[in-house]
Scaffold this active site. Structure first.
Site, PDB file in Angstrom:
ATOM      1  N   ARG A 111       0.993  -1.262  -0.096  1.00 14.67           N
ATOM      2  CA  ARG A 111       0.041  -0.075   0.002  1.00 14.67           C
ATOM      3  C   ARG A 111       0.906   1.280  -0.087  1.00 14.67           C
ATOM      4  O   ARG A 111       0.696   2.089  -0.881  1.00 14.67           O
ATOM      5  CB  ARG A 111      -0.884   0.059   0.953  1.00 14.67           C
ATOM      6  CG  ARG A 111      -1.922   1.098   0.966  1.00 14.67           C
ATOM      7  CD  ARG A 111      -3.157   0.848   1.965  1.00 14.67           C
ATOM      8  NE  ARG A 111      -2.944   1.406   3.508  1.00 14.67           N
ATOM      9  CZ  ARG A 111      -3.642   1.130   4.463  1.00 14.67           C
ATOM     10  NH1 ARG A 111      -4.670   0.481   4.466  1.00 14.67           N
ATOM     11  NH2 ARG A 111      -3.510   1.421   5.519  1.00 14.67           N
ATOM     12  N   CYS A 115       7.772   5.794  -3.535  1.00 11.97           N
ATOM     13  CA  CYS A 115       9.019   6.356  -3.164  1.00 11.97           C
ATOM     14  C   CYS A 115       8.818   7.825  -2.831  1.00 11.97           C
ATOM     15  O   CYS A 115       8.565   8.474  -3.936  1.00 11.97           O
ATOM     16  CB  CYS A 115      10.011   6.064  -4.352  1.00 11.97           C
ATOM     17  SG  CYS A 115      11.519   7.242  -3.867  1.00 11.97           S
ATOM     18  N   ASN A 149      -2.802   8.615   2.987  1.00 16.23           N
ATOM     19  CA  ASN A 149      -3.328   7.778   4.123  1.00 16.23           C
ATOM     20  C   ASN A 149      -2.029   7.373   4.962  1.00 16.23           C
ATOM     21  O   ASN A 149      -1.304   6.802   4.316  1.00 16.23           O
ATOM     22  CB  ASN A 149      -4.078   6.637   3.529  1.00 16.23           C
ATOM     23  CG  ASN A 149      -5.025   6.017   4.772  1.00 16.23           C
ATOM     24  OD1 ASN A 149      -5.635   6.698   5.494  1.00 16.23           O
ATOM     25  ND2 ASN A 149      -4.384   4.988   4.855  1.00 16.23           N
ATOM     26  N   GLU A 150      -1.944   7.801   6.118  1.00 19.66           N
ATOM     27  CA  GLU A 150      -0.972   7.189   6.884  1.00 19.66           C
ATOM     28  C   GLU A 150       0.427   7.058   6.317  1.00 19.66           C
ATOM     29  O   GLU A 150       1.105   5.875   6.158  1.00 19.66           O
ATOM     30  CB  GLU A 150      -1.261   6.032   7.474  1.00 19.66           C
ATOM     31  CG  GLU A 150      -2.485   5.797   8.531  1.00 19.66           C
ATOM     32  CD  GLU A 150      -2.463   4.331   9.084  1.00 19.66           C
ATOM     33  OE1 GLU A 150      -2.332   3.550   8.755  1.00 19.66           O
ATOM     34  OE2 GLU A 150      -3.215   4.418  10.397  1.00 19.66           O
ATOM     35  N   CYS A 155      12.452   4.372   2.023  1.00 23.44           N
ATOM     36  CA  CYS A 155      13.197   4.078   0.926  1.00 23.44           C
ATOM     37  C   CYS A 155      14.471   4.065   0.699  1.00 23.44           C
ATOM     38  O   CYS A 155      14.879   5.231   1.380  1.00 23.44           O
ATOM     39  CB  CYS A 155      12.334   4.751  -0.146  1.00 23.44           C
ATOM     40  SG  CYS A 155      12.680   4.224  -1.851  1.00 23.44           S
ATOM     41  N   GLU A 307      -9.428   7.617  12.811  1.00 23.69           N
ATOM     42  CA  GLU A 307      -9.901   6.333  12.554  1.00 23.69           C
ATOM     43  C   GLU A 307      -9.803   5.418  14.119  1.00 23.69           C
ATOM     44  O   GLU A 307      -9.090   5.826  14.989  1.00 23.69           O
ATOM     45  CB  GLU A 307      -8.860   5.341  11.541  1.00 23.69           C
ATOM     46  CG  GLU A 307      -9.006   5.772  10.377  1.00 23.69           C
ATOM     47  CD  GLU A 307      -7.959   5.147   9.413  1.00 23.69           C
ATOM     48  OE1 GLU A 307      -7.605   3.817   9.854  1.00 23.69           O
ATOM     49  OE2 GLU A 307      -7.716   5.467   8.408  1.00 23.69           O
ATOM     50  N   TRP A 315      -5.284  -7.170  11.753  1.00 18.99           N
ATOM     51  CA  TRP A 315      -3.822  -7.211  11.572  1.00 18.99           C
ATOM     52  C   TRP A 315      -3.007  -7.486  12.713  1.00 18.99           C
ATOM     53  O   TRP A 315      -1.848  -7.585  12.665  1.00 18.99           O
ATOM     54  CB  TRP A 315      -3.409  -5.706  10.781  1.00 18.99           C
ATOM     55  CG  TRP A 315      -3.910  -4.423  11.281  1.00 18.99           C
ATOM     56  CD1 TRP A 315      -4.832  -3.725  10.917  1.00 18.99           C
ATOM     57  CD2 TRP A 315      -3.382  -3.748  12.588  1.00 18.99           C
ATOM     58  NE1 TRP A 315      -5.241  -2.567  11.743  1.00 18.99           N
ATOM     59  CE2 TRP A 315      -4.121  -2.546  12.667  1.00 18.99           C
ATOM     60  CE3 TRP A 315      -2.113  -4.088  13.367  1.00 18.99           C
ATOM     61  CZ2 TRP A 315      -3.907  -1.840  13.729  1.00 18.99           C
ATOM     62  CZ3 TRP A 315      -2.052  -3.113  14.383  1.00 18.99           C
ATOM     63  CH2 TRP A 315      -2.797  -2.111  14.656  1.00 18.99           C
ATOM     64  N   LYS A 356     -11.085  -7.873   5.408  1.00 19.29           N
ATOM     65  CA  LYS A 356     -12.753  -8.532   5.206  1.00 19.29           C
ATOM     66  C   LYS A 356     -12.854  -8.898   6.933  1.00 19.29           C
ATOM     67  O   LYS A 356     -14.040  -8.773   7.225  1.00 19.29           O
ATOM     68  CB  LYS A 356     -13.026  -9.502   4.591  1.00 19.29           C
ATOM     69  CG  LYS A 356     -12.093 -10.805   4.572  1.00 19.29           C
ATOM     70  CD  LYS A 356     -12.473 -11.833   3.369  1.00 19.29           C
ATOM     71  CE  LYS A 356     -11.360 -12.713   3.270  1.00 19.29           C
ATOM     72  NZ  LYS A 356     -10.144 -12.459   3.042  1.00 19.29           N
ATOM     73  N   TYR A 357     -11.763  -9.083   7.521  1.00 20.09           N
ATOM     74  CA  TYR A 357     -12.008  -9.436   9.067  1.00 20.09           C
ATOM     75  C   TYR A 357     -11.909  -8.287   9.952  1.00 20.09           C
ATOM     76  O   TYR A 357     -11.648  -8.398  11.176  1.00 20.09           O
ATOM     77  CB  TYR A 357     -11.470 -10.663   9.348  1.00 20.09           C
ATOM     78  CG  TYR A 357     -11.705 -11.841   8.536  1.00 20.09           C
ATOM     79  CD1 TYR A 357     -13.184 -12.224   8.466  1.00 20.09           C
ATOM     80  CD2 TYR A 357     -10.795 -12.560   7.857  1.00 20.09           C
ATOM     81  CE1 TYR A 357     -13.451 -13.312   7.456  1.00 20.09           C
ATOM     82  CE2 TYR A 357     -11.132 -13.545   7.090  1.00 20.09           C
ATOM     83  CZ  TYR A 357     -12.457 -14.078   6.923  1.00 20.09           C
ATOM     84  OH  TYR A 357     -12.759 -15.138   6.124  1.00 20.09           O
TER      85      TYR A 357
END
Ligand code: GLA
Ligand code: ZN
Length: 675
Positions: A111, A115, A149-150, A155, A307, A315, A356-357
Site C-alpha cells: 500500500r 518512493c 493515508n498514514e 526508501c 480512525e 492485523w 474483510k475481518y
C-alpha cells in the site's frame, strides 16, 4: 478548524462505496443516518479508479458519491487518493517503487508503496490532488481534506540517495563539516566526494533493526526520510490550498509512530488527526498518553480521531472484540484528551482481501440488527445531544513531559548501553505515574515554551539540542521544577558526545556528575534506598534497566543505591537552582516509587488532583469559556462509586445532577459540567 458548518462533534468514518455495487449505496446511507453519522472519509484508495491510465481521468463515480453524501446530509472528509499508486504507474514508471531496507527493488503491491523522492510520484500525486480540489472546491459536501493515508515507511533507492546528498549539502555546506559531525575518522569512513555517500541500510552502515555503525548518518537519514515524505504532503497541501484556501487540510497520523517527526509535520497541517488502534492489552494510560501526544502537536489544540475500529482489527495477532461498552468508552477517552471527532475505519466491512475481518459499522450480514451497530447508533445519539458544548475546549495542565522524535531515533540507534532501553516506554512510565495520581499532563516538544508549567519532566533526554539548556535553566531559575533521568545530556543534535563528563550541558543545572553507566540484564534490579522521607515516600524501591553511577556536585542526595559495588552512591538527587529545583533519577524506578516521587513534587507545588481518580478510573478535565467539563471513565468491568463535592454539577450524558457519592457503571462514562 471551522466547524460552523456542523456545530457538533464529527461522527462517521472511512467509507469506500466505489468498492461496492451501487445497489448497496442507498442502504449505506439509510444506516449511516440511522447511526447518527454526519461525516464519511471517502476516496482514500481510489487512484486506480480516478486515473485508469496516464492521460485519462474519470471522476464520474466520485461525483456520484459526493452528491449522494450531500443529499443524505453527510459531509465528506475528502481524501486525495494518493496513499496507493495504480498498477500501470508502477509498470510504466518504476521510479515510483521503493527500494527496501535490504536493498531489494519492490514490485507493485502493498500500500504505502511510493518512493517519496520519485519524480513521477510527486508529479502525479500533486496533479491528482490539484484536479480533485479544483473539481470539488465548491461542493456542498466538502468539509475537510485528507491527504494520502498514514504516511510511513522508508526508501533507499537511487533517487533517494541523490536527494539525500542534496539534503546533506544544504545541512552541512562542506564535506569537512559532515565528516566532523559524523565522526567519520572512526573506521576510516572519511568521505572525499559527496557521491561516495550512500543510504545507510543493510547494504551499508545499518544492521537489522535499529542498530547502526554510524549514528550520524542514520540519524540524518531518518530526518531526511521524514522530511521527504513531508515534502510530498506539502506539495499536495499547496495544490489543494490554491483552490480552497479556507477548507482545513489534514493527514492521518499514527500516534507514537517512530519514523515521522510529527512535531515538524504538524506545522504544515491545519488540524491534527490520528488513527487509534490499541490492542486489547495496551495499557489504557498508554492510549491516553498517545492522545496527549497528538494534542501536543499543535500546542494543545483539539485534534480529530480519524480512525478506530468499532469492534475488532484484522492485523494484530489476536484480534479480540471490543467488549460491550468499550468502543464507547474508548471513544470518550479520545474526547476526554482533546478529540473533536469520533470516526471509524470502516463504515462497511469489505467483502474480500485482507480487511474483510476488520470490524465495521455495517457488518457482512448487511443490516442494523447487530451489537456493533446498536452501540454505534447509541453513541451517535449521545453526540447529537452533546452538540457543540465541548468543541474547541482545552485541557489545562501544570505538568509537562518533554518528548522528541530525534531524541528517540538517537537513543534507539545507539549501540549500547542496552537494547532494552526504549524511549517511549520510559516516557510512559512517568506518564502512567501521573495518570494513576489523577494529574493532567501536557506533552511538549523540546522547543516548546515551558513557562505555563510548574513541573517539567524530561525522561531520557539523551540529546540536548542548541538552546535547550539555556531555556530549561531559565525555567528552573524562575522557580520551575525540572526532572530528568539516566542517559540524559549525553550528545548534541548529531549524536556527538558532549565532552567533560555526563550529563554534559546539564551538569551544573543538575549539580551532579555521572561517571559510569551500568546496564542491567533483564530481570536484574538494584534498590533505591531513601535517605529521609519525602512526603509519604520512604523506604526502599526497585530500579532496573540502566544505573548511572553519579557524584553530587552540590545536589542534595535524596536516595542511594542499595546494591552492587556502587551501593551507597546517589540514585536520586535534587539540586536547588535559582528559585527552582532540578531532579535527577539515575535509574529506571518501579511504578510505586515514581508515583510517590511525583505525588510529592506535585504536592510541593500545590498541584490539584482531579476528583474521582481511583484504580481503573480515568479522569480528565476540558475547559471552555469559563466552563469546565470533568470526564470520569470507568475502565473496570464492574461499577464503582465516585465521590464528588456537594452539588458538583450535571452529567451531560444523562442530565442527572451530580453530588456526593455517585455510581459509575462498569465501562461507564460521565461528562460532568461543573456548576
Ligand atoms: C489504517 C488505515 C486504514 C485501514 C486500517 C485498518 O489505519 O489507514 O486504511 O487499513 O488501518 O486497521
Ligand atoms: Zn526512493
Amino acid at each position: 478548524m471551522n466547524t460552523s458548518k456542523l456545530p457538533k462533534m464529527l461522527y462517521g468514518g472511512d467509507y469506500n462505496p466505489e468498492q461496492w455495487d451501487r445497489s448497496v449505496w442507498p442502504e449505506d446511507m439509510r444506516m449511516l443516518r440511522l447511526a447518527g453519522m454526519d461525516i464519511a472519509t471517502v476516496n482514500v484508495f481510489s487512484w486506480a479508479m480516478l486515473q485508469p491510465d496516464e492521460t485519462t481521468y474519470n471522476f464520474e463515480t466520485l461525483d456520484d458519491i459526493m452528491d449522494m453524501l450531500h443529499k443524505n446530509g453527510i459531509f465528506a472528509c475528502l481524501a486525495t487518493a494518493t496513499g496507493a499508486h495504480p498498477a500501470w504507474m508502477a509498470r510504466k514508471y518504476p521510479d515510483v517503487l521503493r527500494t527496501d531496507f535490504d536493498g531489494r527493488k519492490r514490485k507493485f503491491g502493498g500500500r504505502h508503496n511510493s518512493c517519496p523522492n520519485s519524480p513521477n510520484y510527486r508529479n502525479y500525486s500533486t496533479l491528482l490532488a490539484s484536479k480533485i480540489a479544483e473539481r470539488y472546491k465548491d461542493h456542498p459536501a466538502l468539509l475537510l481534506w485528507h491527504v494520502s493515508n498514514e504516511y510511513g515507511g522508508d526508501c533507499y533507492c537511487d533517487n533517494c540517495a541523490a536527494a539525500f546528498r542534496v539534503w546533506l549539502r544544504r545541512k552541512y555546506g562542506t564535506l569537512d563539516k559532515l565528516n566532523e559531525q559524523w565522526n567519520t575518522r572512526f573506521w576510516g569512513h572519511t568521505f572525499y566526494d559527496w557521491e561516495e555517500i550512500v543510504p545507510p541500510n543493510a547494504l551499508s552502515e545499518q544492521w537489522t533493526g535499529d542498530r547502526t555503525n554510524f549514528q550520524g548518518i542514520s540519524l540524518d537519514y531518518a530526518r531526511f526520510n521524514s522530511d521527504g515524505m513531508l515534502d510530498c504532503y506539502k506539495l499536495e497541501y499547496e495544490a489543494i490550498k490554491r483552490h480552497t484556501p479556507d477548507i482545513p487540510v489534514t493527514t492521518n497520523l499514527m500516534g507514537t509512530y517512530k519514523t515521522l517527526d510529527y512535531f515538524k509535520w504538524a506545522k504544515h497541517m491545519d488540524i491534527v488527526s490520528w488513527d487509534n488502534y490499541p490492542a486489547a492489552d495496551t495499557p489504557v494510560s498508554y492510549t491516553a498518553m498517545t492522545h496527549d501526544l497528538m494534542r501536543a502537536l499543535k500546542g494543545g489544540a483539539p485534534f480529530l480521531l480519524m480512525e478506530q475500529t468499532p469492534s475488532q482489527q484484522n492485523w494484530q495477532a489476536y484480534n479480540s472484540l471490543k467488549r460491550p461498552g468499550v468502543m464507547r468508552l474508548w471513544s470518550y477517552q479520545a474526547v476526554a484528551h482533546g478529540a473533536d471527532s469520533i470516526m471509524f475505519f470502516q463504515l462497511r466491512r469489505s467483502v474480500g482481501a485482507c480487511e474483510k475481518y476488520h470490524g465495521a459499522l455495517i457488518e457482512h450480514v448487511g443490516h442494523e440488527h447487530t451489537r456493533v451497530f446498536r452501540e454505534c447508533a447509541e453513541l451517535g445519539g449521545e453526540l447529537q445531544k452533546l452538540g457543540d458544548k465541548l468543541l474547541g475546549s482545552r485541557l489545562p495542565s501544570k505538568v509537562a513531559i518533554m518528548y522528541d522524535w530525534e531524541n528517540r531515533w538517537a537513543i534507539e540507534y545507539s549501540s549500547g548501553p542496552s537494547i532494552a532501553l526504549k524511549y517511549v516506554d520510559e516516557i510512559h512510565k512517568y506518564y502512567d505515574a501521573l495518570y494513576q495520581l489523577g494529574i493532567q499532563v501536557d506533552i511538549v516538544a523540546f522547543d516548546d515554551d515551558l513557562s505555563p508549567y510548574d513541573i517539567v519532566l524530561a525522561p531520557v533526554m539523551y540529546m540536548v539540542k542548541p538552546g535547550m539548556t539555556e531555556r530549561i535553566e531559565a525555567f528552573v531559575k524562575k522557580g520551575g521544577t525540572f526532572l530528568t533521568t539516566f542517559f540524559s545530556g549525553i550528545v548534541n543534535e548529531n549524536d556527538i558526545v558532549t565532552l567533560g563528563g555526563y550529563p554534559g550541558e546539564l551538569r551544573s543545572l543538575l549539580g551532579i556528575w555521572a561517571e559510569e553507566i551500568d546496564a542491567l540484564f533483564p530481570g536484574d534490579s538494584n534498590r533505591i534506598v531513601m535517605k529521609d522521607s519525602l512526603g509519604a515516600l520512604k523506604g526502599e524501591f526497585k530500579c532496573s534497566l540502566l544505573c548511572d553511577i553519579i557524584h553530587s556536585e552540590g545536589a542534595d542526595v535524596i536516595a542511594e543505591y542499595g546494591d552492587d559495588f556502587y551501593a551507597g552512591s546517589p540514585v536520586v538527587t535534587r539540586n536547588r537552582f535559582g528559585a527552582g529545583e532540578a531532579w535527577y533519577v539515575a535509574s529506571s524506578p518501579d511504578a510505586e516509587f515514581l508515583q510517590g516521587l511525583l505525588s510529592a513534587l506535585c504536592a510541593e507545588r500545590g498541584i490539584q488532583l482531579l476528583p474521582g481518580k481511583q484504580p481503573g478510573v480515568e479522569v480528565t478535565c476540558r475547559v471552555k469559556d469559563g466552563r469546565s467539563y470533568l470526564f470520569v471513565m470507568n475502565h473496570n468491568a464492574n461499577a464503582v462509586t465516585v465521590t464528588f463535592g456537594e452539588d458538583y454539577g450535571t452529567d451531560l450524558l444523562t442530565d442527572r445532577a451530580v453530588s456526593g457519592d455517585t455510581q459509575v457503571e462498569g465501562r461507564g462514562v460521565m461528562i460532568v459540567e461543573a456548576s
